[in-house]
Design a protein around this motif. Structure first.
Motif, PDB file in Angstrom:
ATOM      1  N   ALA A 100       1.518   0.321  10.844  1.00  0.00           N
ATOM      2  CA  ALA A 100       0.876   1.466  11.497  1.00  0.00           C
ATOM      3  C   ALA A 100       0.571   2.557  10.478  1.00  0.00           C
ATOM      4  CB  ALA A 100       1.767   2.009  12.614  1.00  0.00           C
ATOM      5  N   VAL A 101       1.531   2.829   9.590  1.00  0.00           N
ATOM      6  CA  VAL A 101       1.335   3.839   8.551  1.00  0.00           C
ATOM      7  C   VAL A 101       0.173   3.440   7.642  1.00  0.00           C
ATOM      8  CG1 VAL A 101       2.366   4.850   6.469  1.00  0.00           C
ATOM      9  CG2 VAL A 101       3.696   4.730   8.584  1.00  0.00           C
ATOM     10  N   MET A 102       0.210   2.207   7.142  1.00  0.00           N
ATOM     11  CA  MET A 102      -0.849   1.741   6.244  1.00  0.00           C
ATOM     12  C   MET A 102      -2.218   1.794   6.931  1.00  0.00           C
ATOM     13  SD  MET A 102       0.838  -1.540   4.373  1.00  0.00           S
ATOM     14  CE  MET A 102       2.123  -1.368   3.146  1.00  0.00           C
ATOM     15  N   SER A 103      -2.263   1.441   8.193  1.00  0.00           N
ATOM     16  CA  SER A 103      -3.536   1.439   8.936  1.00  0.00           C
ATOM     17  C   SER A 103      -4.149   2.835   8.983  1.00  0.00           C
ATOM     18  CB  SER A 103      -3.321   0.921  10.357  1.00  0.00           C
ATOM     19  OG  SER A 103      -2.898  -0.427  10.334  1.00  0.00           O
ATOM     20  N   ASN A 104      -3.341   3.828   9.325  1.00  0.00           N
ATOM     21  CA  ASN A 104      -3.874   5.186   9.410  1.00  0.00           C
ATOM     22  C   ASN A 104      -4.155   5.786   8.033  1.00  0.00           C
ATOM     23  OD1 ASN A 104      -4.418   5.750  12.071  1.00  0.00           O
ATOM     24  ND2 ASN A 104      -2.328   6.380  12.533  1.00  0.00           N
ATOM     25  N   VAL A 105      -3.369   5.444   7.031  1.00  0.00           N
ATOM     26  CA  VAL A 105      -3.625   5.924   5.674  1.00  0.00           C
ATOM     27  C   VAL A 105      -4.972   5.389   5.189  1.00  0.00           C
ATOM     28  CG1 VAL A 105      -2.874   5.755   3.255  1.00  0.00           C
ATOM     29  CG2 VAL A 105      -1.216   6.329   5.043  1.00  0.00           C
ATOM     30  N   VAL A 106      -5.198   4.098   5.377  1.00  0.00           N
ATOM     31  CA  VAL A 106      -6.464   3.489   4.972  1.00  0.00           C
ATOM     32  C   VAL A 106      -7.637   4.137   5.707  1.00  0.00           C
ATOM     33  CG1 VAL A 106      -7.831   1.376   5.212  1.00  0.00           C
ATOM     34  CG2 VAL A 106      -5.571   1.273   4.202  1.00  0.00           C
ATOM     35  N   ALA A 107      -7.504   4.312   7.004  1.00  0.00           N
ATOM     36  CA  ALA A 107      -8.591   4.900   7.785  1.00  0.00           C
ATOM     37  C   ALA A 107      -8.901   6.319   7.305  1.00  0.00           C
ATOM     38  CB  ALA A 107      -8.233   4.903   9.273  1.00  0.00           C
ATOM     39  N   ALA A 108      -7.868   7.105   7.046  1.00  0.00           N
ATOM     40  CA  ALA A 108      -8.076   8.490   6.603  1.00  0.00           C
ATOM     41  C   ALA A 108      -8.762   8.536   5.237  1.00  0.00           C
ATOM     42  CB  ALA A 108      -6.739   9.235   6.564  1.00  0.00           C
ATOM     43  N   ILE A 109      -8.289   7.734   4.298  1.00  0.00           N
ATOM     44  CA  ILE A 109      -8.896   7.713   2.965  1.00  0.00           C
ATOM     45  C   ILE A 109     -10.338   7.241   3.045  1.00  0.00           C
ATOM     46  CG2 ILE A 109      -8.868   6.598   0.694  1.00  0.00           C
ATOM     47  CD1 ILE A 109      -5.783   6.426   0.978  1.00  0.00           C
ATOM     48  N   HIS A 110     -10.551   6.145   3.749  1.00  0.00           N
ATOM     49  CA  HIS A 110     -11.881   5.537   3.826  1.00  0.00           C
ATOM     50  C   HIS A 110     -12.892   6.494   4.464  1.00  0.00           C
ATOM     51  CE1 HIS A 110     -14.298   1.903   3.425  1.00  0.00           C
ATOM     52  NE2 HIS A 110     -14.818   2.168   4.608  1.00  0.00           N
ATOM     53  N   GLN A 111     -12.475   7.136   5.542  1.00  0.00           N
ATOM     54  CA  GLN A 111     -13.376   8.028   6.259  1.00  0.00           C
ATOM     55  C   GLN A 111     -13.687   9.277   5.435  1.00  0.00           C
ATOM     56  OE1 GLN A 111     -11.939   9.231  10.098  1.00  0.00           O
ATOM     57  NE2 GLN A 111     -13.858  10.187  10.657  1.00  0.00           N
ATOM     58  N   GLU A 112     -12.676   9.856   4.817  1.00  0.00           N
ATOM     59  CA  GLU A 112     -12.878  11.110   4.078  1.00  0.00           C
ATOM     60  C   GLU A 112     -13.605  10.905   2.753  1.00  0.00           C
ATOM     61  OE1 GLU A 112     -13.116  14.997   3.227  1.00  0.00           O
ATOM     62  OE2 GLU A 112     -12.345  14.208   5.112  1.00  0.00           O
ATOM     63  N   MET A 113     -13.241   9.847   2.023  1.00  0.00           N
ATOM     64  CA  MET A 113     -13.772   9.674   0.671  1.00  0.00           C
ATOM     65  C   MET A 113     -15.004   8.764   0.622  1.00  0.00           C
ATOM     66  SD  MET A 113     -11.779  11.764  -0.775  1.00  0.00           S
ATOM     67  CE  MET A 113     -12.237  11.575  -2.492  1.00  0.00           C
ATOM     68  N   LYS A 114     -15.287   8.054   1.717  1.00  0.00           N
ATOM     69  CA  LYS A 114     -16.490   7.201   1.805  1.00  0.00           C
ATOM     70  C   LYS A 114     -16.516   6.098   0.744  1.00  0.00           C
ATOM     71  CE  LYS A 114     -18.237  10.086   4.898  1.00  0.00           C
ATOM     72  NZ  LYS A 114     -17.342  10.229   6.003  1.00  0.00           N
ATOM     73  N   PHE A 115     -15.358   5.509   0.475  1.00  0.00           N
ATOM     74  CA  PHE A 115     -15.305   4.406  -0.480  1.00  0.00           C
ATOM     75  C   PHE A 115     -15.883   3.147   0.157  1.00  0.00           C
ATOM     76  CE2 PHE A 115     -11.545   6.845  -2.265  1.00  0.00           C
ATOM     77  CZ  PHE A 115     -12.254   7.322  -3.360  1.00  0.00           C
ATOM     78  N   TRP A 116     -16.247   2.167  -0.678  1.00  0.00           N
ATOM     79  CA  TRP A 116     -16.853   0.935  -0.189  1.00  0.00           C
ATOM     80  C   TRP A 116     -15.817   0.034   0.497  1.00  0.00           C
ATOM     81  CZ3 TRP A 116     -16.742  -4.290  -1.869  1.00  0.00           C
ATOM     82  CH2 TRP A 116     -17.738  -5.082  -1.281  1.00  0.00           C
ATOM     83  N   TRP A 117     -14.627  -0.072  -0.099  1.00  0.00           N
ATOM     84  CA  TRP A 117     -13.553  -0.885   0.488  1.00  0.00           C
ATOM     85  C   TRP A 117     -12.228  -0.188   0.198  1.00  0.00           C
ATOM     86  CZ3 TRP A 117      -8.994  -3.475  -0.181  1.00  0.00           C
ATOM     87  CH2 TRP A 117      -8.675  -4.474   0.749  1.00  0.00           C
ATOM     88  N   THR A 118     -11.390  -0.067   1.213  1.00  0.00           N
ATOM     89  CA  THR A 118     -10.097   0.601   1.086  1.00  0.00           C
ATOM     90  C   THR A 118      -9.068  -0.227   1.844  1.00  0.00           C
ATOM     91  OG1 THR A 118     -11.266   2.733   1.179  1.00  0.00           O
ATOM     92  CG2 THR A 118      -8.866   2.781   1.430  1.00  0.00           C
ATOM     93  N   GLY A 119      -7.996  -0.631   1.166  1.00  0.00           N
ATOM     94  CA  GLY A 119      -7.002  -1.407   1.893  1.00  0.00           C
ATOM     95  C   GLY A 119      -5.706  -1.602   1.128  1.00  0.00           C
ATOM     96  N   PHE A 120      -4.760  -2.163   1.832  1.00  0.00           N
ATOM     97  CA  PHE A 120      -3.458  -2.488   1.257  1.00  0.00           C
ATOM     98  C   PHE A 120      -3.294  -3.993   1.152  1.00  0.00           C
ATOM     99  CE2 PHE A 120      -2.442   1.759   2.838  1.00  0.00           C
ATOM    100  CZ  PHE A 120      -1.696   2.256   1.786  1.00  0.00           C
ATOM    101  N   TYR A 121      -2.607  -4.393   0.102  1.00  0.00           N
ATOM    102  CA  TYR A 121      -2.066  -5.741  -0.014  1.00  0.00           C
ATOM    103  C   TYR A 121      -0.558  -5.582  -0.051  1.00  0.00           C
ATOM    104  CZ  TYR A 121      -6.572  -7.921  -0.972  1.00  0.00           C
ATOM    105  OH  TYR A 121      -7.858  -8.401  -0.867  1.00  0.00           O
ATOM    106  N   ARG A 122       0.133  -6.362   0.778  1.00  0.00           N
ATOM    107  CA  ARG A 122       1.591  -6.287   0.871  1.00  0.00           C
ATOM    108  C   ARG A 122       2.227  -7.392   0.045  1.00  0.00           C
ATOM    109  NH1 ARG A 122       3.146  -7.563   6.037  1.00  0.00           N
ATOM    110  NH2 ARG A 122       1.271  -8.798   6.199  1.00  0.00           N
ATOM    111  N   VAL A 123       3.344  -7.057  -0.604  1.00  0.00           N
ATOM    112  CA  VAL A 123       4.092  -8.055  -1.363  1.00  0.00           C
ATOM    113  C   VAL A 123       4.853  -8.926  -0.366  1.00  0.00           C
ATOM    114  CG1 VAL A 123       5.948  -8.450  -3.016  1.00  0.00           C
ATOM    115  CG2 VAL A 123       4.317  -6.588  -3.401  1.00  0.00           C
ATOM    116  N   ILE A 124       4.493 -10.201  -0.362  1.00  0.00           N
ATOM    117  CA  ILE A 124       5.170 -11.188   0.474  1.00  0.00           C
ATOM    118  C   ILE A 124       5.534 -12.343  -0.468  1.00  0.00           C
ATOM    119  CG2 ILE A 124       5.026 -12.718   2.475  1.00  0.00           C
ATOM    120  CD1 ILE A 124       4.792  -9.765   3.275  1.00  0.00           C
TER     121      ILE A 124
END
Length: 146
Positions: free
Chosen positions: A25-49
């Motif tokens: 949930a945290v990662m989802s909202n962080v990505v959405a906030a960054i992507h929307q505000e900064m207008k980057f082409w791709w914004t996301g997390f990769y998790r260590v599994i």
């Protein structure tokens, strides 16, 4: 101008995720906030599994789902345990091309309480040399909030 946008974004994200314990949930909202505000082409997390990075919450076109430790820009940031800024992905040895439209990239590691990398924040631009020390500084601040 960019620094001011980031300052507001850091405050917004801190308020947005305060008290939330679910990492997805945290990662989802962080990505959405960054992507929307900064207008980057791709914004996301990769998790260590285990011994690879697994695609997590993101905004933008479809992406690679699995990245081995030490491979590509994301795997290199995990290996080095530090932010990697790439002005031209075509010049990065071993770059994993999830899309030919990606031209520059920044990857910031996320550290857990034990000091180990738990995820990486990956941001791509469709323009060359998009990312600089201002991006690094503020994105590292954001990743410390997670």
């Amino acid at each position: 101008m960019k620094a001011q946008k980031y300052q507001m974004l850091v405050s917004q994200i801190a308020s947005l995720i305060e008290g939330e314990t679910d990492q997805i949930a945290v990662m989802s909202n962080v990505v959405a906030a960054i992507h929307q505000e900064m207008k980057f082409w791709w914004t996301g997390f990769y998790r260590v599994i285990g011994d690879e990075l697994l695609l997590g919450p993101f905004q933008g076109p479809v992406a690679c789902m699995h990245i081995p430790f030490g491979r590509g820009v994301c795997g290199t940031a995990w290996l080095r345990q530090q932010t990697v800024v790439v002005p031209d992905v075509d010049q990065f040895p071993g770059h994993i091309a999830c899309s030919s439209q990606s031209r520059s990239e920044i990857v910031v590691p996320v550290f857990g309480p034990d000091g180990k990398v738990t995820a990486v924040l990956d941001i791509d631009s469709d323009q060359l040399a998009t990312f600089d020390d201002v991006d690094r500084q503020y994105l590292e601040q954001i990743c410390k909030l997670i």
